[in-house]
Scaffold this active site. Sequence first.
Site, PDB file in Angstrom:
ATOM      1  N   ARG A 137      23.980-104.342 -45.713  1.00 22.45           N
ATOM      2  CA  ARG A 137      22.960-104.907 -44.803  1.00 22.45           C
ATOM      3  C   ARG A 137      21.605-104.585 -45.427  1.00 22.45           C
ATOM      4  O   ARG A 137      21.294-103.418 -45.668  1.00 22.45           O
ATOM      5  CB  ARG A 137      23.048-104.270 -43.421  1.00 22.45           C
ATOM      6  CG  ARG A 137      21.881-104.683 -42.517  1.00 22.45           C
ATOM      7  CD  ARG A 137      21.666-103.722 -41.364  1.00 22.45           C
ATOM      8  NE  ARG A 137      22.767-103.732 -40.430  1.00 22.45           N
ATOM      9  CZ  ARG A 137      23.071-102.693 -39.634  1.00 22.45           C
ATOM     10  NH1 ARG A 137      22.367-101.571 -39.703  1.00 22.45           N
ATOM     11  NH2 ARG A 137      24.084-102.767 -38.799  1.00 22.45           N
ATOM     12  N   ASP A 141      24.457 -97.019 -40.712  1.00 19.77           N
ATOM     13  CA  ASP A 141      23.021 -97.273 -40.685  1.00 19.77           C
ATOM     14  C   ASP A 141      22.351 -96.347 -41.703  1.00 19.77           C
ATOM     15  O   ASP A 141      22.872 -95.270 -42.007  1.00 19.77           O
ATOM     16  CB  ASP A 141      22.431 -96.936 -39.305  1.00 19.77           C
ATOM     17  CG  ASP A 141      22.736 -98.008 -38.263  1.00 19.77           C
ATOM     18  OD1 ASP A 141      23.277 -99.071 -38.617  1.00 19.77           O
ATOM     19  OD2 ASP A 141      22.420 -97.763 -37.081  1.00 19.77           O
TER      20      ASP A 141
HETATM   21  C1  FAD Z   1      20.384-105.777 -37.578  1.00 14.58           C
HETATM   22  C2  FAD Z   1      19.363-104.791 -38.037  1.00 14.58           C
HETATM   23  C3  FAD Z   1      19.775-103.520 -38.421  1.00 14.58           C
HETATM   24  C4  FAD Z   1      18.835-102.589 -38.882  1.00 14.58           C
HETATM   25  N1  FAD Z   1      19.261-101.376 -39.373  1.00 14.58           N
HETATM   26  C5  FAD Z   1      18.360-100.536 -39.919  1.00 14.58           C
HETATM   27  C6  FAD Z   1      18.778 -99.348 -40.590  1.00 14.58           C
HETATM   28  O1  FAD Z   1      19.968 -99.028 -40.677  1.00 14.58           O
HETATM   29  N2  FAD Z   1      17.824 -98.544 -41.118  1.00 14.58           N
HETATM   30  C7  FAD Z   1      16.482 -98.857 -41.060  1.00 14.58           C
HETATM   31  O2  FAD Z   1      15.662 -98.118 -41.587  1.00 14.58           O
HETATM   32  N3  FAD Z   1      16.076 -99.974 -40.425  1.00 14.58           N
HETATM   33  C8  FAD Z   1      16.962-100.815 -39.856  1.00 14.58           C
HETATM   34  N4  FAD Z   1      16.526-101.973 -39.257  1.00 14.58           N
HETATM   35  C9  FAD Z   1      15.084-102.144 -38.934  1.00 14.58           C
HETATM   36  C10 FAD Z   1      14.326-102.789 -40.071  1.00 14.58           C
HETATM   37  O3  FAD Z   1      14.248-101.884 -41.143  1.00 14.58           O
HETATM   38  C11 FAD Z   1      12.907-103.196 -39.628  1.00 14.58           C
HETATM   39  O4  FAD Z   1      12.197-102.053 -39.210  1.00 14.58           O
HETATM   40  C12 FAD Z   1      12.863-104.214 -38.503  1.00 14.58           C
HETATM   41  O5  FAD Z   1      13.868-105.162 -38.652  1.00 14.58           O
HETATM   42  C13 FAD Z   1      11.512-104.976 -38.462  1.00 14.58           C
HETATM   43  O6  FAD Z   1      11.298-105.637 -39.665  1.00 14.58           O
HETATM   44  P1  FAD Z   1      11.455-107.219 -39.900  1.00 14.58           P
HETATM   45  O7  FAD Z   1      12.337-107.398 -41.089  1.00 14.58           O
HETATM   46  O8  FAD Z   1      11.903-107.901 -38.690  1.00 14.58           O
HETATM   47  O9  FAD Z   1      10.028-107.688 -40.401  1.00 14.58           O
HETATM   48  P2  FAD Z   1       8.566-107.539 -39.796  1.00 14.58           P
HETATM   49  O10 FAD Z   1       7.682-108.065 -40.856  1.00 14.58           O
HETATM   50  O11 FAD Z   1       8.342-106.156 -39.299  1.00 14.58           O
HETATM   51  O12 FAD Z   1       8.579-108.509 -38.558  1.00 14.58           O
HETATM   52  C14 FAD Z   1       8.686-109.921 -38.676  1.00 14.58           C
HETATM   53  C15 FAD Z   1       8.570-110.550 -37.293  1.00 14.58           C
HETATM   54  O13 FAD Z   1       9.692-110.147 -36.506  1.00 14.58           O
HETATM   55  C16 FAD Z   1       9.328-109.892 -35.156  1.00 14.58           C
HETATM   56  N5  FAD Z   1       9.533-108.460 -34.872  1.00 14.58           N
HETATM   57  C17 FAD Z   1       9.853-107.491 -35.764  1.00 14.58           C
HETATM   58  N6  FAD Z   1      10.018-106.301 -35.148  1.00 14.58           N
HETATM   59  C18 FAD Z   1       9.780-106.527 -33.835  1.00 14.58           C
HETATM   60  C19 FAD Z   1       9.793-105.690 -32.676  1.00 14.58           C
HETATM   61  N7  FAD Z   1      10.094-104.378 -32.764  1.00 14.58           N
HETATM   62  N8  FAD Z   1       9.500-106.253 -31.476  1.00 14.58           N
HETATM   63  C20 FAD Z   1       9.217-107.571 -31.365  1.00 14.58           C
HETATM   64  N9  FAD Z   1       9.199-108.419 -32.438  1.00 14.58           N
HETATM   65  C21 FAD Z   1       9.480-107.899 -33.646  1.00 14.58           C
HETATM   66  C22 FAD Z   1       7.870-110.286 -35.068  1.00 14.58           C
HETATM   67  O14 FAD Z   1       7.834-111.649 -34.709  1.00 14.58           O
HETATM   68  C23 FAD Z   1       7.374-110.078 -36.489  1.00 14.58           C
HETATM   69  O15 FAD Z   1       6.242-110.852 -36.777  1.00 14.58           O
HETATM   70  C24 FAD Z   1      17.449-102.926 -38.863  1.00 14.58           C
HETATM   71  C25 FAD Z   1      17.045-104.207 -38.474  1.00 14.58           C
HETATM   72  C26 FAD Z   1      17.971-105.131 -38.090  1.00 14.58           C
HETATM   73  C27 FAD Z   1      17.498-106.523 -37.743  1.00 14.58           C
END
Ligand code: FAD
Length: 320
Positions: free
Chosen positions: A182, A130
């Site tokens: 990722r 991560d």
């Molecule tokens: C499999 C995976 C691994 C990850 N690993 C890392 C990592 O190693 N390092 C790192 O910095 N980040 C990591 N992340 C987190 C990532 O960086 C984002 O903070 C997170 O995925 C929210 O962003 P989004 O791309 O979904 O977009 P956004 O624009 O934030 O969200 C899009 C839509 O997704 C839904 N959504 C998003 N977040 C939430 C929530 N918390 N609760 C409910 N609904 C939500 C909502 O419907 C929102 O409108 C990871 C995410 C995933 C999916």
Amino acid sequence: MLRSFFIYLSKAAWARRTIMGWGPAVRLSKRFVAGEKLTDAIQAVRALNEKGINATLDHLGEYTYSPEEARAATRDILEILDWIHQEKVRSGVSIKLSQIGLELSEDLAAENLLAILGKARTTGNFVRLDMEDSTTVDQTLALYRKMRMEHGFENVGVVIQSYLYRSEADVKALMEICAPIRLCKGAYKEPAEVAFPQKADVDSNFDKLTALLLDTALSRGCNAVSADGRFPPLPAIATHDEKRIQFARDYAARIGLEKNRFEFQMLNGIRRDLQDRLVKEGYPVRVYVPYGTQWYPYFMRRLAERPANVWFLVSNYFRN
Ligand SMILES: Cc1cc2nc3c(=O)[nH]c(=O)nc-3n(C[C@H](O)[C@H](O)[C@H](O)COP(=O)(O)OP(=O)(O)OC[C@H]3O[C@@H](n4cnc5c(N)ncnc54)[C@H](O)[C@@H]3O)c2cc1C
């Protein structure tokens, strides 16, 4: 504003004590966290596997403060790998380098990572490093390269965050060695000197980096998801954002990249409808399944991402 405040709280010891003892927060955390024990997590992974979804298991924990703690965290990860092997579930493992001692010493983290990758190799599994906050990116990528180039481990991948300006250069360099990546937006609070402050820029960089990854998967003929679901393809598009997902699908179709040569990744408990829909349409989907007692910082980052989660908690506070 709200996002910054919750990311600040994720590191505050006083808030940790208060929130971890507060009923509505504990209940809401269960939406994201599979349970406290490894058996809970394996059960959650089985349920996902039955729906055709692969997983990556994360034993929650970050920033260990002594070598003993880092070694104990490492032993826990070795145990997860044994369990996945014995239980024959379709899951890899995700780890944080700060959990296995990166903050204490790079040598300690390297020693622990070697043990983890060695066990993953003998149990036929894949480990994702991560990505944490921007101060750790150089060290994380350097350790990744060391494991790949000096120790010959192919069963390891990294994470790239589209909010960082440096990420395009990082992706290009990592593509030279076909590193499994990722791609996510990034979950930490970063200054404008290192990260795009505007969401629109983070999103458009996400699409740009998606295109780079998909192009490389096509031109290098990189692997598809493995038959046992544990090894991901080179590009893993980790988002719940439907526009980003649509972009990836359209781009892959346009360049002629088959559906199983990239995968979508989402977090446990978020957009289950979208996870199911993508599986039905034939795309590989992997869900990140965290478990353990140290759910606080992970939970606070999930609150920071989505004001609706915070309002849910606030309304509970006034109802009680
Ligand atoms: C499999 C995976 C691994 C990850 N690993 C890392 C990592 O190693 N390092 C790192 O910095 N980040 C990591 N992340 C987190 C990532 O960086 C984002 O903070 C997170 O995925 C929210 O962003 P989004 O791309 O979904 O977009 P956004 O624009 O934030 O969200 C899009 C839509 O997704 C839904 N959504 C998003 N977040 C939430 C929530 N918390 N609760 C409910 N609904 C939500 C909502 O419907 C929102 O409108 C990871 C995410 C995933 C999916």
